[in-house]
Scaffold this motif. Structure first.
Motif, mmCIF file in Angstrom:
data_model
loop_
_atom_site.group_PDB
_atom_site.id
_atom_site.type_symbol
_atom_site.label_atom_id
_atom_site.label_comp_id
_atom_site.label_asym_id
_atom_site.label_seq_id
_atom_site.Cartn_x
_atom_site.Cartn_y
_atom_site.Cartn_z
ATOM 1 N N HIS A 1 0.835 -1.208 0.000
ATOM 2 C CA HIS A 1 0.000 0.000 0.000
ATOM 3 C C HIS A 1 0.868 1.257 0.000
ATOM 4 N N TYR A 23 2.202 1.892 -3.493
ATOM 5 C CA TYR A 23 1.252 2.413 -4.482
ATOM 6 C C TYR A 23 0.782 3.826 -4.136
ATOM 7 N N VAL A 24 0.595 4.089 -2.835
ATOM 8 C CA VAL A 24 0.199 5.441 -2.447
ATOM 9 C C VAL A 24 1.330 6.413 -2.774
ATOM 10 N N MET A 41 1.286 7.070 -6.472
ATOM 11 C CA MET A 41 0.129 7.888 -6.805
ATOM 12 C C MET A 41 0.392 9.362 -6.499
ATOM 13 N N GLU A 97 -10.934 14.360 0.656
ATOM 14 C CA GLU A 97 -12.117 13.545 0.875
ATOM 15 C C GLU A 97 -11.990 12.222 0.098
ATOM 16 N N PHE A 98 -11.461 12.316 -1.125
ATOM 17 C CA PHE A 98 -11.288 11.136 -1.965
ATOM 18 C C PHE A 98 -10.273 10.164 -1.354
ATOM 19 N N ARG A 138 -9.680 9.709 1.656
ATOM 20 C CA ARG A 138 -10.283 9.050 2.816
ATOM 21 C C ARG A 138 -11.107 7.817 2.434
ATOM 22 N N THR A 139 -11.443 7.677 1.146
ATOM 23 C CA THR A 139 -12.213 6.503 0.722
ATOM 24 C C THR A 139 -11.298 5.359 0.245
ATOM 25 N N TRP A 140 -9.983 5.591 0.217
ATOM 26 C CA TRP A 140 -9.078 4.532 -0.257
ATOM 27 C C TRP A 140 -9.025 3.372 0.726
ATOM 28 N N PRO A 141 -8.824 2.173 0.195
ATOM 29 C CA PRO A 141 -8.821 0.996 1.071
ATOM 30 C C PRO A 141 -7.469 0.787 1.747
ATOM 31 N N VAL A 142 -6.863 1.865 2.232
ATOM 32 C CA VAL A 142 -5.556 1.724 2.888
ATOM 33 C C VAL A 142 -5.613 2.401 4.250
ATOM 34 N N ASN A 143 -4.711 1.992 5.108
ATOM 35 C CA ASN A 143 -4.573 2.610 6.407
ATOM 36 C C ASN A 143 -4.201 4.089 6.214
ATOM 37 N N ARG A 144 -4.852 4.982 6.967
ATOM 38 C CA ARG A 144 -4.589 6.414 6.754
ATOM 39 C C ARG A 144 -3.150 6.809 7.091
#
Lengths: 244, 312
Positions: free
Chosen positions: A7, A10-11, A14, A87-88, A90-96
């Motif tokens: 993760h 990829y983050v 991105m 906001e977007f 915050r919808t990702w499937p990863v730990n913040r």
């Protein structure tokens, strides 16, 4: 664990690719600013002696880290808040905290060219007496993390307008009213007391102690101070990211 | 199989001066596997607030949301890995190209099992090839909207939430888009389609819920919703001259005349009589053209929401 690592990768990609053009531009600007601090201040001070130049040269990296964490970063966070990207994310499937970690790496990377180039230029022009200790790596990391952490903390917490205001004050305050480019004892007493608690003075001291180890040393309090601010900043940012 | 169960969800926002806005007022509904569920409502009806609670980004004041049998309140992080969402606002791509953005989100969701061919397939299905490698900043609004759509569906998860996916998209690609959404459900994915574009939604959704001022007004298949309002047909005629004197047949229910336009409703059993009658008027030269249409879901929607306004 594997999940966290991939993760993170990829983050990182991105965020890095999304800001690629901007990051190159920022790294270039920082090289200019840091060289500017070393050379520019010598115009301000007639016949500077070596110790004055050493102060400037060992202060420039701290200024770069402060600018990145407390000025450029809050502006970027403000934009991300305003255009809905926050906001977007915050919808990702990863730990913040993975998002925070990946972005921190990017901010850290863009400060490196400025610091290296300015120190090199200062050494070639003035040989002010650098004595670089191995502690430079942990010191740099600690200062950068504090600056970036605090930047995240207040820019996540406050509205974009308020954090923009703060970052304007920080630029001016760090350059003119903080003991980064000159010794602390030139400041009025109340400002000295304030700087004992704010992170800027501690950042400068820790940086100096690593860049010119034979001339300067930092106190335990300086390290502790940075550590506390670092925790406060990241803690606040993670709290806000997970808030509903 | 039930995917999502929303139970008595209420969410209130406190504004300035302690004024309260009830965004969701005791909402309940269920979504089944492979279903396309339309969430219809005007601006500010509370649709996006509801979506944010399903994603675990907001917590309900009361009530609960179960995703695949487990409460979202217990594990919001789980909700984010089961659902993927296309937000209502544009996703600012910056220097990312659509291909990079969609691929990276795909990898984030699927990890090593991600198949890059899926990106190619989506771009081909939506005719996006020409934009695939262009920087996001240089793309048109429609191309960016489609990129955000692809980011939501590249690795769809069990529930895909699409918030106004057709905004800014041209009519040709809209059709392609609906096709891609339909194909998603073939693999068992459920879709929540949030929109105020009621007419377009009618053709694709299996079931709809109409929300107004935070409350659920009606829920069911599009035809059930229409029937709940009325099952009359609507005839519209353009008269050759404004003052034309037309004798109305006895089976005309409610007639309304506005200049050269004549509108009336009829019971569905009189459809063929209406058409014969209108044809005869046209032959006489009294009518220029005419059309007969069923009540649309938009008519039902407007009637339901305006009823609500009168009651309140």
């Amino acid at each position: 664990m594997m999940d966290l690592l991939s993760h993170y990768k990829y983050v990182f990609q991105m965020q890095f690719l999304r800001n690629a053009g901007f990051l190159v531009f920022m790294a270039l600007i920082q090289i200019l600013i840091s060289i500017g601090i070393v050379i520019g201040f010598t115009y301000l001070i007639p016949d500077p002696d070596t110790s004055t130049i050493l102060f400037l040269a060992t202060g420039a990296p701290t200024i770069i880290l402060i600018m990145t964490g407390l000025v450029i970063l809050p502006q970027q966070v403000g934009t991300a808040k305003a255009d809905g990207y926050m906001e977007f994310m915050r919808t990702w499937p990863v730990n913040r905290s993975v998002i925070l970690g990946a972005e921190t790496t990017i901010w850290l990377l863009i400060t490196v060219p400025g610091i290296v180039v300015s120190s090199f230029v200062a050494h070639l022009m003035y040989s002010p007496g650098y004595d670089i200790s191995w502690t430079i790596i942990p010191a740099l990391l600690m200062i950068a993390l504090t600056s970036i952490g605090v930047g995240y903390g207040f820019s996540y917490l406050l509205s974009p307008t308020a954090s923009l205001g703060i970052s304007q004050v920080v630029v001016f305050g760090a350059l003119m009213f903080s003991p980064v480019n000159f010794p602390m004892d030139r400041l009025p007493e109340w400002l000295q007391t304030l700087h004992e608690f704010l992170p800027i003075y501690s950042m400068a001291e820790v940086m100096r102690a690593s860049l010119a180890a034979s001339t300067f040393e930092a106190s335990t309090w300086n390290y502790l101070n940075l550590f506390i601010w670092c925790i406060l900043g990241y803690g606040g940012a993670i709290f806000i990211l997970n808030k509903k | 199989m039930m995917i999502l169960n929303v139970e008595n969800v209420t969410k209130t926002f406190t504004g300035k001066g302690k004024s309260k806005t009830v965004a969701n007022d005791n909402l309940s509904f269920r979504i089944n596997k492979g279903e396309i569920f339309g969430l219809l409502g005007q601006n500010g009806a509370g649709k996006t607030t509801l979506v944010n609670q399903i994603l675990g980004v907001l917590t309900p004041d009361s009530g609960d949301i179960h995703l695949l049998g487990k409460s979202i309140l217990e594990s919001p992080a789980r909700a984010r890995s089961i659902c993927s969402v296309q937000p209502q606002s544009q996703v600012p791509l910056g220097f990312l190209t659509p291909k990079q953005a969609v691929t990276l989100i795909g990898k984030m969701r699927a990890g090593k099992t991600f198949d890059p061919k899926r990106v190619e397939m989506l771009f081909e299905a939506l005719d996006m090839g020409e934009w695939a490698n262009r920087e996001g900043e240089k793309l048109s609004g429609g191309a960016r909207r489609l990129t955000a759509f692809c980011m939501a569906v590249v690795v769809p998860g069990k529930l895909v939430i699409l918030d106004e996916p057709t905004n800014d998209v041209d009519p040709v690609r809209r059709r392609l888009l609906w096709q891609v959404i339909r194909n998603l459900t073939d693999d068992g994915t459920s879709v929540i389609l949030v929109t105020h574009n009621v007419m377009e939604a009618e053709k694709v959704v299996d079931r709809v819920a109409i929300i107004n001022q935070g409350r659920l007004l009606a829920e069911g298949s599009p035809s059930e919703i229409k029937r709940s309002v009325s099952n009359q047909m609507r005839m519209e005629l353009s008269l050759s001259e404004e003052l034309a004197d037309i004798e109305m047949p006895s089976w005309v229910l409610s007639a309304h005349r506005n200049g050269a336009r004549l509108l009336f409703s009829v019971d569905p059993s009189y459809v063929s009589s209406s058409l014969d009658w209108a044809k005869a008027q046209e032959d006489k030269g009294l009518v220029i053209d005419y059309s007969l249409s069923p009540t649309t879901i938009e008519d039902a929607y407007i009637e339901l929401t305006s009823r609500e306004v009168i009651e309140s």
